[in-house]
Design a protein around this motif. Structure first.
Motif, PDB file in Angstrom:
ATOM      1  N   ILE A   8       9.142  -6.963   6.212  1.00  0.00           N
ATOM      2  CA  ILE A   8       9.947  -7.716   5.701  1.00  0.00           C
ATOM      3  C   ILE A   8       9.997  -9.195   6.294  1.00  0.00           C
ATOM      4  N   GLY A   9       9.318 -10.017   5.494  1.00  0.00           N
ATOM      5  CA  GLY A   9       9.402 -11.630   5.958  1.00  0.00           C
ATOM      6  C   GLY A   9       9.894 -12.587   4.969  1.00  0.00           C
ATOM      7  N   GLY A  10       9.806 -13.662   5.118  1.00  0.00           N
ATOM      8  CA  GLY A  10      10.369 -14.592   4.388  1.00  0.00           C
ATOM      9  C   GLY A  10       9.806 -14.788   2.970  1.00  0.00           C
ATOM     10  N   THR A  11       8.342 -14.409   2.984  1.00  0.00           N
ATOM     11  CA  THR A  11       7.516 -14.767   2.023  1.00  0.00           C
ATOM     12  C   THR A  11       7.159 -13.576   1.187  1.00  0.00           C
ATOM     13  N   LYS A  12       6.780 -12.414   2.274  1.00  0.00           N
ATOM     14  CA  LYS A  12       6.259 -11.031   1.499  1.00  0.00           C
ATOM     15  C   LYS A  12       6.877  -9.705   2.248  1.00  0.00           C
ATOM     16  N   ARG A  29       1.515  -5.474  -1.235  1.00  0.00           N
ATOM     17  CA  ARG A  29       2.434  -6.764  -0.955  1.00  0.00           C
ATOM     18  C   ARG A  29       3.178  -7.142  -2.200  1.00  0.00           C
ATOM     19  N   VAL A  30       4.436  -7.455  -2.005  1.00  0.00           N
ATOM     20  CA  VAL A  30       4.994  -8.251  -2.952  1.00  0.00           C
ATOM     21  C   VAL A  30       5.730  -9.353  -2.589  1.00  0.00           C
ATOM     22  N   PHE A  40      16.323  -8.542  -4.037  1.00  0.00           N
ATOM     23  CA  PHE A  40      15.855  -8.350  -2.710  1.00  0.00           C
ATOM     24  C   PHE A  40      15.714  -6.885  -2.705  1.00  0.00           C
ATOM     25  N   PHE A  41      16.882  -6.108  -2.576  1.00  0.00           N
ATOM     26  CA  PHE A  41      16.795  -4.560  -2.555  1.00  0.00           C
ATOM     27  C   PHE A  41      16.192  -3.849  -3.689  1.00  0.00           C
ATOM     28  N   ALA A  42      16.093  -4.383  -5.034  1.00  0.00           N
ATOM     29  CA  ALA A  42      15.213  -3.767  -5.977  1.00  0.00           C
ATOM     30  C   ALA A  42      13.820  -3.889  -5.644  1.00  0.00           C
ATOM     31  N   ALA A  45      13.422  -1.280  -2.874  1.00  0.00           N
ATOM     32  CA  ALA A  45      13.301   0.138  -3.488  1.00  0.00           C
ATOM     33  C   ALA A  45      11.891   0.386  -4.111  1.00  0.00           C
ATOM     34  N   ALA A  46      11.288  -0.397  -4.784  1.00  0.00           N
ATOM     35  CA  ALA A  46      10.143  -0.309  -5.274  1.00  0.00           C
ATOM     36  C   ALA A  46       8.932  -0.070  -4.307  1.00  0.00           C
ATOM     37  N   GLN A  47       9.005  -0.657  -2.991  1.00  0.00           N
ATOM     38  CA  GLN A  47       7.848  -0.695  -2.010  1.00  0.00           C
ATOM     39  C   GLN A  47       8.275   0.904  -1.326  1.00  0.00           C
ATOM     40  N   VAL A  48       9.519   1.307  -1.204  1.00  0.00           N
ATOM     41  CA  VAL A  48       9.762   2.479  -0.703  1.00  0.00           C
ATOM     42  C   VAL A  48       9.192   3.722  -1.576  1.00  0.00           C
ATOM     43  N   ALA A  49       9.403   3.497  -2.950  1.00  0.00           N
ATOM     44  CA  ALA A  49       8.751   4.278  -3.915  1.00  0.00           C
ATOM     45  C   ALA A  49       7.493   4.326  -4.058  1.00  0.00           C
TER      46      ALA A  49
END
Ligand SMILES: [Zn+2]
Length: 310
Positions: A8-12, A29-30, A40-42, A45-49
């Motif tokens: 988790i960084g400031g841009t991606k 990457r998102v 942010f947490f949404a 959550a999509a990346q964890v999924a």
């Protein structure tokens, strides 16, 4: 055992899967939502999924992120402090439990770089090694015998927010430049990416500072040698305090051609007599080293140690 990491960084926010031998697999990457914590947490959550869709629900997943999650069992335990993410003050552990249904291990991104490189990378077999991120910001992590050194308050090696020595500013006629932390004269303000850009502008070479390294004319060399001299002061602080045998460089500025040789040349005359220089090395796992460190952390916590033992 396969595992996954999130960087988790400031841009991606990058999600990456790793195979049983820590070979890198697919990644996604998102953009990091900057508006508010809910967005942010949404996205998180999509990346964890996505990782679980690739590797199953029980996949060990670790997180590397800029900033600090307060450790321990005190009243602030689990609270995030991160300057470039919209989640300062949030309780990371409970947010992650909501998202993932279980706790996920979290590590500062500079510590994750150091941890990754100390295990199978450029810092392996060194005893102690520092991972130094030269990017949008400047931060470091310390590993001893392959393990992240516990740091009071959970902070990384916050070299970027130590003051640039006055002798270095005097040598180059530079003033106290403001820092994102609210103070002035921090090492990061001169040596991280935006600092190099400002330095180039100050020396009459506005434009993309990374292009200077390929230009290789006298004006470009003057900017980069000045930058290297300032960066050498930062390396000297590391040698005087932690004296790691190896410093592994990561982050965007570490990709400048010839950066290791330029820093070695600058550091040699700056070190006090008797202080050994570190071996400077580029991160073996490049931009994916931080997310690899996060995945290794998850693997260790899941008890799957064999793949990453030094
Ligand atoms: Zn600062």
């Amino acid at each position: 055992m396969i595992c996954g990491g999130l960087d988790i960084g400031g841009t991606k926010i990058e999600a990456r899967l790793f195979g049983p031998g820590m070979e890198p697999g697919g990644s996604r990457r998102v953009a990091t939502p900057r508006a508010d914590a809910a967005a942010f947490f949404a996205a998180l959550a999509a990346q964890v999924a996505w990782l679980r869709a690739q590797g199953g629900f029980a996949l060990p997943i670790g997180i590397a992120m800029s900033g600090v999650v307060e450790p321990g069992n005190g009243p602030d335990s689990g609270i995030v402090r991160a300057a470039n993410l919209p989640i300062s003050g949030e309780h990371m552990d409970s947010r992650l439990r909501q998202i993932a249904g279980r706790a996920l291990p979290v590590m500062n991104d500079a510590m994750a770089l150091a941890f990754s490189e100390a295990n199978g990378g450029a810092g392996a077999a060194a005893g102690a090694s520092v991972g130094l991120v030269l990017g949008t910001g400047l931060a470091a992590g310390l590993c001893i015998d392959g393990r992240p050194a516990p740091r009071h308050g959970g902070i990384a090696v916050e070299l970027g927010h130590c003051g640039m020595p006055a002798r270095a500013l005097a040598r180059h006629g530079l003033g106290l430049w403001p820092c994102g932390c609210g103070r002035q004269g921090c090492i990061e303000s001169y040596v991280a990416g935006p600092g190099l850009a400002r330095l180039a502008e100050t020396l009459g070479q506005a434009g993309d500072p990374q292009a200077l390294a390929v230009r290789d004319d006298p004006a470009a060399r003057r900017v980069l040698d000045t930058w290297a001299d300032l960066a050498a002061e930062a390396l000297e602080v590391l040698q005087m305090t932690l004296a790691p045998p190896v410093v592994v460089l990561g982050g965007g500025l570490s990709r400048m051609p010839g950066v290791v040789a330029r820093l070695e040349r600058a550091l040699a005359p700056r070190l006090m007599a008797g202080v050994p220089p570190p071996a400077l090395r580029l991160a073996r796992f490049g931009d994916a080293s931080g997310v690899r460190g996060a995945a290794l952390l998850a693997l260790r916590e899941a008890g799957g140690g064999a793949a990453w033992t030094r």
